[in-house]
Write a protein that holds these residues in place. Structure first.
Motif, PDB file in Angstrom:
ATOM      1  N   GLY A   9       0.821  -1.202   0.000  1.00 22.57           N
ATOM      2  CA  GLY A   9       0.000   0.000   0.000  1.00 22.57           C
ATOM      3  C   GLY A   9       0.859   1.257   0.000  1.00 22.57           C
ATOM      4  N   HIS A  10       0.181   2.400   0.016  1.00 25.18           N
ATOM      5  CA  HIS A  10       0.905   3.673   0.033  1.00 25.18           C
ATOM      6  C   HIS A  10       1.898   3.673   1.185  1.00 25.18           C
ATOM      7  CE1 HIS A  10      -1.902   5.020  -2.937  1.00 25.18           C
ATOM      8  NE2 HIS A  10      -2.920   5.050  -2.108  1.00 25.18           N
ATOM      9  N   THR A  11       3.060   4.217   0.928  1.00 22.53           N
ATOM     10  CA  THR A  11       4.130   4.099   1.914  1.00 22.53           C
ATOM     11  C   THR A  11       4.318   5.385   2.715  1.00 22.53           C
ATOM     12  OG1 THR A  11       5.140   2.486   0.443  1.00 22.53           O
ATOM     13  CG2 THR A  11       6.492   3.311   2.215  1.00 22.53           C
ATOM     14  N   ILE A  12       4.742   6.455   2.108  1.00 26.28           N
ATOM     15  CA  ILE A  12       4.784   7.751   2.791  1.00 26.28           C
ATOM     16  C   ILE A  12       3.521   8.459   2.337  1.00 26.28           C
ATOM     17  CG2 ILE A  12       6.003   9.935   3.022  1.00 26.28           C
ATOM     18  CD1 ILE A  12       8.596   8.356   2.874  1.00 26.28           C
ATOM     19  N   TYR A  13       2.576   8.630   3.262  1.00 24.33           N
ATOM     20  CA  TYR A  13       1.180   8.888   2.912  1.00 24.33           C
ATOM     21  C   TYR A  13       0.625  10.079   3.681  1.00 24.33           C
ATOM     22  CZ  TYR A  13      -3.783   7.545   2.374  1.00 24.33           C
ATOM     23  OH  TYR A  13      -5.117   7.516   2.086  1.00 24.33           O
ATOM     24  N   LEU A  14       0.340  11.165   2.959  1.00 25.34           N
ATOM     25  CA  LEU A  14      -0.354  12.314   3.543  1.00 25.34           C
ATOM     26  C   LEU A  14      -1.816  12.167   3.134  1.00 25.34           C
ATOM     27  CD1 LEU A  14       2.171  15.168   2.773  1.00 25.34           C
ATOM     28  CD2 LEU A  14       2.028  13.706   4.781  1.00 25.34           C
ATOM     29  N   GLU A  15      -2.670  11.859   4.065  1.00 20.85           N
ATOM     30  CA  GLU A  15      -4.008  11.372   3.766  1.00 20.85           C
ATOM     31  C   GLU A  15      -5.082  12.444   3.620  1.00 20.85           C
ATOM     32  OE1 GLU A  15      -7.155   8.092   5.499  1.00 20.85           O
ATOM     33  OE2 GLU A  15      -5.540   8.772   6.779  1.00 20.85           O
ATOM     34  N   THR A  16      -5.216  13.339   4.564  1.00 21.47           N
ATOM     35  CA  THR A  16      -6.431  14.167   4.638  1.00 21.47           C
ATOM     36  C   THR A  16      -6.360  15.482   3.880  1.00 21.47           C
ATOM     37  OG1 THR A  16      -5.748  15.344   6.637  1.00 21.47           O
ATOM     38  CG2 THR A  16      -6.911  13.245   6.935  1.00 21.47           C
ATOM     39  N   GLY A  17      -5.171  15.944   3.547  1.00 20.68           N
ATOM     40  CA  GLY A  17      -5.025  17.254   2.918  1.00 20.68           C
ATOM     41  C   GLY A  17      -4.816  18.372   3.922  1.00 20.68           C
ATOM     42  N   THR A  18      -4.849  18.042   5.205  1.00 18.95           N
ATOM     43  CA  THR A  18      -4.598  19.042   6.241  1.00 18.95           C
ATOM     44  C   THR A  18      -3.154  18.987   6.734  1.00 18.95           C
ATOM     45  OG1 THR A  18      -5.345  17.577   8.015  1.00 18.95           O
ATOM     46  CG2 THR A  18      -7.003  19.015   7.002  1.00 18.95           C
ATOM     47  N   GLU A  19      -2.371  18.060   6.208  1.00 18.74           N
ATOM     48  CA  GLU A  19      -0.972  17.942   6.593  1.00 18.74           C
ATOM     49  C   GLU A  19      -0.175  18.992   5.823  1.00 18.74           C
ATOM     50  OE1 GLU A  19      -2.685  15.516   4.978  1.00 18.74           O
ATOM     51  OE2 GLU A  19      -2.808  13.777   6.272  1.00 18.74           O
ATOM     52  N   THR A  20       0.425  19.943   6.523  1.00 20.92           N
ATOM     53  CA  THR A  20       1.178  21.022   5.884  1.00 20.92           C
ATOM     54  C   THR A  20       2.504  21.257   6.598  1.00 20.92           C
ATOM     55  OG1 THR A  20       0.138  22.748   7.225  1.00 20.92           O
ATOM     56  CG2 THR A  20      -0.945  22.198   5.155  1.00 20.92           C
ATOM     57  N   LYS A  21       3.418  21.873   5.873  1.00 19.66           N
ATOM     58  CA  LYS A  21       4.730  22.287   6.400  1.00 19.66           C
ATOM     59  C   LYS A  21       5.580  21.122   6.893  1.00 19.66           C
ATOM     60  CE  LYS A  21       3.550  26.689   5.935  1.00 19.66           C
ATOM     61  NZ  LYS A  21       2.761  26.763   4.734  1.00 19.66           N
ATOM     62  N   ASN A  22       5.358  19.925   6.360  1.00 19.79           N
ATOM     63  CA  ASN A  22       6.190  18.775   6.701  1.00 19.79           C
ATOM     64  C   ASN A  22       7.439  18.777   5.835  1.00 19.79           C
ATOM     65  OD1 ASN A  22       4.428  17.167   8.603  1.00 19.79           O
ATOM     66  ND2 ASN A  22       3.046  17.453   6.878  1.00 19.79           N
ATOM     67  N   ASP A  23       8.505  18.201   6.345  1.00 17.51           N
ATOM     68  CA  ASP A  23       9.737  18.043   5.588  1.00 17.51           C
ATOM     69  C   ASP A  23       9.897  16.560   5.263  1.00 17.51           C
ATOM     70  OD1 ASP A  23      12.229  18.119   4.449  1.00 17.51           O
ATOM     71  OD2 ASP A  23      13.232  19.020   6.173  1.00 17.51           O
ATOM     72  N   ILE A  24       9.589  16.216   4.025  1.00 14.30           N
ATOM     73  CA  ILE A  24       9.692  14.833   3.567  1.00 14.30           C
ATOM     74  C   ILE A  24      10.902  14.783   2.651  1.00 14.30           C
ATOM     75  CG2 ILE A  24       8.506  12.980   2.340  1.00 14.30           C
ATOM     76  CD1 ILE A  24       5.874  14.497   3.100  1.00 14.30           C
ATOM     77  N   SER A  25      12.045  14.479   3.233  1.00 14.31           N
ATOM     78  CA  SER A  25      13.301  14.594   2.499  1.00 14.31           C
ATOM     79  C   SER A  25      14.197  13.387   2.714  1.00 14.31           C
ATOM     80  CB  SER A  25      14.069  15.843   2.955  1.00 14.31           C
ATOM     81  OG  SER A  25      13.307  16.987   2.730  1.00 14.31           O
ATOM     82  N   ARG A  26      14.957  13.091   1.647  1.00 12.75           N
ATOM     83  CA  ARG A  26      15.997  12.067   1.678  1.00 12.75           C
ATOM     84  C   ARG A  26      15.481  10.703   2.137  1.00 12.75           C
ATOM     85  NH1 ARG A  26      17.555  16.684   3.685  1.00 12.75           N
ATOM     86  NH2 ARG A  26      17.418  15.933   5.816  1.00 12.75           N
ATOM     87  N   ASN A  27      14.388  10.262   1.525  1.00 10.53           N
ATOM     88  CA  ASN A  27      13.836   8.949   1.820  1.00 10.53           C
ATOM     89  C   ASN A  27      14.025   8.033   0.616  1.00 10.53           C
ATOM     90  OD1 ASN A  27      12.385   9.469   4.474  1.00 10.53           O
ATOM     91  ND2 ASN A  27      11.575  11.094   3.178  1.00 10.53           N
ATOM     92  N   LEU A  28      14.256   6.761   0.879  1.00 13.74           N
ATOM     93  CA  LEU A  28      14.375   5.741  -0.154  1.00 13.74           C
ATOM     94  C   LEU A  28      13.247   4.740   0.060  1.00 13.74           C
ATOM     95  CD1 LEU A  28      15.829   4.186  -2.428  1.00 13.74           C
ATOM     96  CD2 LEU A  28      17.253   3.137  -0.627  1.00 13.74           C
ATOM     97  N   VAL A  29      12.395   4.589  -0.949  1.00 10.42           N
ATOM     98  CA  VAL A  29      11.280   3.645  -0.868  1.00 10.42           C
ATOM     99  C   VAL A  29      11.443   2.639  -2.011  1.00 10.42           C
ATOM    100  CG1 VAL A  29       8.789   3.361  -0.834  1.00 10.42           C
ATOM    101  CG2 VAL A  29       9.804   5.426   0.122  1.00 10.42           C
TER     102      VAL A  29
END
Length: 133
Positions: A9-29
């Motif tokens: 399934g979805h791995t790094i997952y922002l679901e609702t649309g209310t998630e803001t200002k996150n730093d999603i960096s340097r990930n290997l999937v």
């Protein structure tokens, strides 16, 4: 700075649309597989599922998945737990740079949404609420 391997399934997952200002960096999937027992969209999973562009998404790599590397699925307008209204389709990307996807079964990057960033993301377009470049 995470490594995720052989996930369903979805791995790094922002679901609702209310998630803001996150730093999603340097990930290997690597090797994201479909799942029949979770969300309908998990049948075509994404390594990175983004529902609001108001996040920093940088230098990530998605490799060898059964679906998509990056799926931009802008959520409908909604109010979060603090009473703040979020309108992803009118919000500009905070940052989306240096991301790569390879060997995805369906596509590296996909969006079924229209992004029309405006000065006021939740208001209709008008001469005073123009689109951002």
């Amino acid at each position: 700075d995470n490594v995720l391997y052989d996930a369903m399934g979805h791995t790094i997952y922002l679901e609702t649309g209310t998630e803001t200002k996150n730093d999603i960096s340097r990930n290997l999937v690597v090797h994201v597989k479909e799942s029949v027992g979770m969300l309908n969209t998990d049948l075509t999973p994404a390594a990175f599922y983004l529902s609001n562009p108001d996040n920093r998404v940088a230098e990530n790599y998605a490799a060898g998945g059964e679906g998509y590397g990056f799926w931009i699925a802008l959520a409908a307008p909604r109010v979060d737990l603090y009473g703040t209204r979020h309108c992803p389709s009118g919000t500009p990307f905070l940052s989306f740079v240096g991301n790569e996807a390879s060997s995805q079964h369906l596509a590296g990057v996909i969006s079924f949404s229209t992004l029309a960033a405006r000065i006021d993301p939740c208001a209709d377009s008008s001469p005073r609420n123009t689109y951002l470049p």
